[in-house]
Design a protein around this motif. Structure first.
Motif, mmCIF file in Angstrom:
data_model
loop_
_atom_site.group_PDB
_atom_site.id
_atom_site.type_symbol
_atom_site.label_atom_id
_atom_site.label_comp_id
_atom_site.label_asym_id
_atom_site.label_seq_id
_atom_site.Cartn_x
_atom_site.Cartn_y
_atom_site.Cartn_z
ATOM 1 N N PRO A 171 -9.073 -20.466 3.779
ATOM 2 C CA PRO A 171 -7.973 -19.497 3.660
ATOM 3 C C PRO A 171 -8.462 -18.066 3.845
ATOM 4 O O PRO A 171 -9.512 -17.689 3.329
ATOM 5 C CB PRO A 171 -7.451 -19.728 2.240
ATOM 6 C CG PRO A 171 -8.646 -20.239 1.492
ATOM 7 C CD PRO A 171 -9.420 -21.079 2.480
ATOM 8 N N HIS A 172 -7.679 -17.290 4.579
ATOM 9 C CA HIS A 172 -8.078 -15.902 4.859
ATOM 10 C C HIS A 172 -7.162 -14.885 4.190
ATOM 11 O O HIS A 172 -7.617 -14.036 3.439
ATOM 12 C CB HIS A 172 -8.115 -15.667 6.364
ATOM 13 C CG HIS A 172 -8.518 -14.281 6.745
ATOM 14 N ND1 HIS A 172 -9.795 -13.802 6.586
ATOM 15 C CD2 HIS A 172 -7.798 -13.232 7.244
ATOM 16 C CE1 HIS A 172 -9.865 -12.540 6.987
ATOM 17 N NE2 HIS A 172 -8.656 -12.172 7.380
ATOM 18 N N ARG A 173 -5.859 -14.942 4.481
ATOM 19 C CA ARG A 173 -4.930 -13.973 3.912
ATOM 20 C C ARG A 173 -3.539 -14.595 3.719
ATOM 21 O O ARG A 173 -3.122 -15.464 4.485
ATOM 22 C CB ARG A 173 -4.782 -12.741 4.815
ATOM 23 C CG ARG A 173 -5.938 -11.780 4.796
ATOM 24 C CD ARG A 173 -6.070 -11.049 3.466
ATOM 25 N NE ARG A 173 -7.130 -10.072 3.505
ATOM 26 C CZ ARG A 173 -8.414 -10.327 3.268
ATOM 27 N NH1 ARG A 173 -8.784 -11.577 2.970
ATOM 28 N NH2 ARG A 173 -9.321 -9.369 3.332
ATOM 29 N N LEU A 174 -2.835 -14.116 2.683
ATOM 30 C CA LEU A 174 -1.417 -14.384 2.523
ATOM 31 C C LEU A 174 -0.631 -13.231 3.138
ATOM 32 O O LEU A 174 -0.963 -12.070 2.918
ATOM 33 C CB LEU A 174 -1.053 -14.516 1.041
ATOM 34 C CG LEU A 174 -1.358 -15.854 0.361
ATOM 35 C CD1 LEU A 174 -1.251 -15.706 -1.146
ATOM 36 C CD2 LEU A 174 -0.434 -16.943 0.876
ATOM 37 N N VAL A 175 0.413 -13.558 3.894
ATOM 38 C CA VAL A 175 1.219 -12.540 4.561
ATOM 39 C C VAL A 175 2.680 -12.761 4.195
ATOM 40 O O VAL A 175 3.197 -13.876 4.322
ATOM 41 C CB VAL A 175 1.045 -12.604 6.089
ATOM 42 C CG1 VAL A 175 1.938 -11.567 6.770
ATOM 43 C CG2 VAL A 175 -0.409 -12.384 6.476
ATOM 44 N N SER A 176 3.349 -11.723 3.730
ATOM 45 C CA SER A 176 4.780 -11.777 3.446
ATOM 46 C C SER A 176 5.515 -11.130 4.609
ATOM 47 O O SER A 176 5.306 -9.954 4.912
ATOM 48 C CB SER A 176 5.085 -11.033 2.140
ATOM 49 O OG SER A 176 6.480 -11.006 1.903
ATOM 50 N N TRP A 177 6.390 -11.907 5.257
ATOM 51 C CA TRP A 177 7.103 -11.391 6.436
ATOM 52 C C TRP A 177 8.438 -12.121 6.572
ATOM 53 O O TRP A 177 8.488 -13.354 6.513
ATOM 54 C CB TRP A 177 6.256 -11.595 7.693
ATOM 55 C CG TRP A 177 6.912 -11.083 8.943
ATOM 56 C CD1 TRP A 177 7.470 -9.858 9.134
ATOM 57 C CD2 TRP A 177 7.084 -11.786 10.183
ATOM 58 N NE1 TRP A 177 7.963 -9.736 10.413
ATOM 59 C CE2 TRP A 177 7.739 -10.907 11.081
ATOM 60 C CE3 TRP A 177 6.741 -13.053 10.623
ATOM 61 C CZ2 TRP A 177 8.070 -11.266 12.378
ATOM 62 C CZ3 TRP A 177 7.053 -13.422 11.921
ATOM 63 C CH2 TRP A 177 7.706 -12.536 12.783
ATOM 64 N N GLY A 178 9.491 -11.345 6.748
ATOM 65 C CA GLY A 178 10.801 -11.945 6.967
ATOM 66 C C GLY A 178 11.275 -12.785 5.796
ATOM 67 O O GLY A 178 11.904 -13.821 5.985
ATOM 68 N N ARG A 179 10.975 -12.353 4.553
ATOM 69 C CA ARG A 179 11.345 -13.060 3.335
ATOM 70 C C ARG A 179 10.705 -14.445 3.266
ATOM 71 O O ARG A 179 11.222 -15.360 2.616
ATOM 72 C CB ARG A 179 12.872 -13.156 3.171
ATOM 73 C CG ARG A 179 13.569 -11.817 3.217
ATOM 74 C CD ARG A 179 14.976 -11.906 2.689
ATOM 75 N NE ARG A 179 14.974 -12.154 1.244
ATOM 76 C CZ ARG A 179 14.806 -11.216 0.320
ATOM 77 N NH1 ARG A 179 14.577 -9.955 0.677
ATOM 78 N NH2 ARG A 179 14.844 -11.519 -0.950
ATOM 79 N N ARG A 180 9.575 -14.602 3.946
ATOM 80 C CA ARG A 180 8.784 -15.830 3.858
ATOM 81 C C ARG A 180 7.327 -15.466 3.603
ATOM 82 O O ARG A 180 6.881 -14.378 3.934
ATOM 83 C CB ARG A 180 8.888 -16.654 5.145
ATOM 84 C CG ARG A 180 10.239 -17.317 5.364
ATOM 85 C CD ARG A 180 10.176 -18.276 6.560
ATOM 86 N NE ARG A 180 11.399 -19.038 6.708
ATOM 87 C CZ ARG A 180 12.417 -18.700 7.484
ATOM 88 N NH1 ARG A 180 12.339 -17.575 8.184
ATOM 89 N NH2 ARG A 180 13.487 -19.443 7.564
ATOM 90 N N TRP A 181 6.600 -16.411 3.010
ATOM 91 C CA TRP A 181 5.171 -16.253 2.789
ATOM 92 C C TRP A 181 4.423 -17.160 3.761
ATOM 93 O O TRP A 181 4.786 -18.330 3.950
ATOM 94 C CB TRP A 181 4.806 -16.644 1.355
ATOM 95 C CG TRP A 181 5.208 -15.635 0.331
ATOM 96 C CD1 TRP A 181 6.367 -15.615 -0.392
ATOM 97 C CD2 TRP A 181 4.457 -14.487 -0.088
ATOM 98 N NE1 TRP A 181 6.394 -14.532 -1.227
ATOM 99 C CE2 TRP A 181 5.228 -13.829 -1.072
ATOM 100 C CE3 TRP A 181 3.211 -13.966 0.266
ATOM 101 C CZ2 TRP A 181 4.795 -12.667 -1.703
ATOM 102 C CZ3 TRP A 181 2.782 -12.814 -0.363
ATOM 103 C CH2 TRP A 181 3.560 -12.173 -1.329
ATOM 104 N N TYR A 182 3.355 -16.614 4.379
ATOM 105 C CA TYR A 182 2.530 -17.369 5.313
ATOM 106 C C TYR A 182 1.066 -17.292 4.885
ATOM 107 O O TYR A 182 0.612 -16.275 4.356
ATOM 108 C CB TYR A 182 2.656 -16.813 6.732
ATOM 109 C CG TYR A 182 4.051 -16.905 7.321
ATOM 110 C CD1 TYR A 182 4.465 -18.028 8.025
ATOM 111 C CD2 TYR A 182 4.958 -15.847 7.171
ATOM 112 C CE1 TYR A 182 5.749 -18.104 8.563
ATOM 113 C CE2 TYR A 182 6.230 -15.923 7.699
ATOM 114 C CZ TYR A 182 6.621 -17.056 8.393
ATOM 115 O OH TYR A 182 7.885 -17.121 8.922
#
Length: 317
Positions: A171-182
């Protein structure tokens, strides 16, 4: 030299900033001897802070997880940032209620000067409500912990096509975008970077071995997520030749679109959308001439749309 009580607070603050510290590093930061560091570590343990011995050639210390959550030491700006972050998270599906409870506890102990800053930010900002998939806070924290510890993560995953699989990733990073978590991670089986929606993940315990973090994909994690998730959700794809410079087109298209120049005033784009009709409307918004290269369905939809617009233009008021 700091007095004992102030030094203990400074030591605790250092232990909270990163996972592992050597005794020599702590002694250097505090301006004391290694023996004094060991004594202070013992005092923190007596106060209930779970300071563990870190393995390794040089040895060291880390702040472990205890039966109770110890107090956190926050600078003024850090406290305001946490409060603002909790207010923002209050609108995220799955963790909104938890965020509100945590925010209430934080505001109760904030000094008056900081409470005024937080409330000023609250009064000056407006959040646009929207729906999004619920995310289990335990899953988010488990992923974040694996990222922080540089430990491989194992989980069950359901793809966009609802195909189940088992993944083993770095795992590298969590990204919050467009009301979703990636989650952006290196897939060890596929030997490539991948993007995973967190609401489709079910982590398995324990985590895998530790790893050395790799350089982020494309040098920009946020751009990588935009590119990979955009193309992955398209149901209809097409190649079009746009009669405009590549710089002009890239400024108007989403990051997920690949654009290849064909001279100074033309370029070819790999585009997509949920349907041919919707893609035709998006292309029309570019306000440039274009040719359809490999999608007869798109060409047919453009003809139908063009006839509809022509009838509207000829209609009498």
């Amino acid at each position: 030299m700091l007095q004992t009580s102030a030094r203990l607070l400074r030591l605790l603050s250092l232990l909270e900033t990163r996972r592992d510290w050597t005794g020599a590093d702590l002694a250097d930061r505090l301006g004391v001897s290694a023996r004094t560091v060991r004594t202070d570590i013992g005092k923190l343990r007596e106060l209930g802070y779970p300071v563990e011995a870190a393995p390794g050639v040089q040895g060291g210390y880390r702040l472990g997880a205890g039966a109770q959550l110890p107090p956190l030491l926050l600078e003024d700006d850090e406290a305001v940032a946490v409060a603002v972050g909790l207010r923002t998270a209050a609108g995220v599906a799955g963790i909104g209620e938890t965020s509100v409870r945590a925010l209430a506890k934080l505001e109760q102990v904030l000094p008056s000067r900081l409470r005024h800053r937080v409330r000023a930010l609250q009064a000056a900002t407006v959040a646009v409500p929207g729906a999004g998939p619920a995310v289990d806070p335990d899953v988010l924290t488990a992923i974040a912990a694996a990222i922080r510890a540089s430990e491989r993560l194992r989980f069950d995953y359901t793809s966009h096509e609802r195909t189940p699989s088992r993944r083993d990733v770095e795992p590298h990073r969590l990204v919050s975008w467009g009301r979703r978590w990636y989650l952006v991670a290196w897939d060890t089986a596929r030997e490539d970077w991948r993007t995973f929606r967190v609401d489709r993940m079910t982590p398995k315990v324990p985590n895998g071995p530790r790893f050395t973090p790799r350089e982020p994909p494309e040098g920009d994690v946020a751009q990588f997520v935009q590119r990979s998730t955009g193309a992955a959700t398209w149901r209809f794809h097409a190649r079009v030749r746009l009669h405009a410079p590549v710089e002009h087109v890239r400024a108007r298209l989403p990051v997920a679109v690949d654009v290849t120049p064909e001279g100074p005033d033309r370029c070819v784009a790999e585009v997509g959308s949920d349907s041919a009709a919707m893609l035709g409307l998006y292309l029309g918004l570019l306000e440039v001439d274009f040719e359809v290269l490999d999608a007869p369905e798109l060409a047919a939809e453009l003809a139908k749309t063009g006839e509809r617009f022509l009838r509207a233009a000829k209609s009498k008021p």
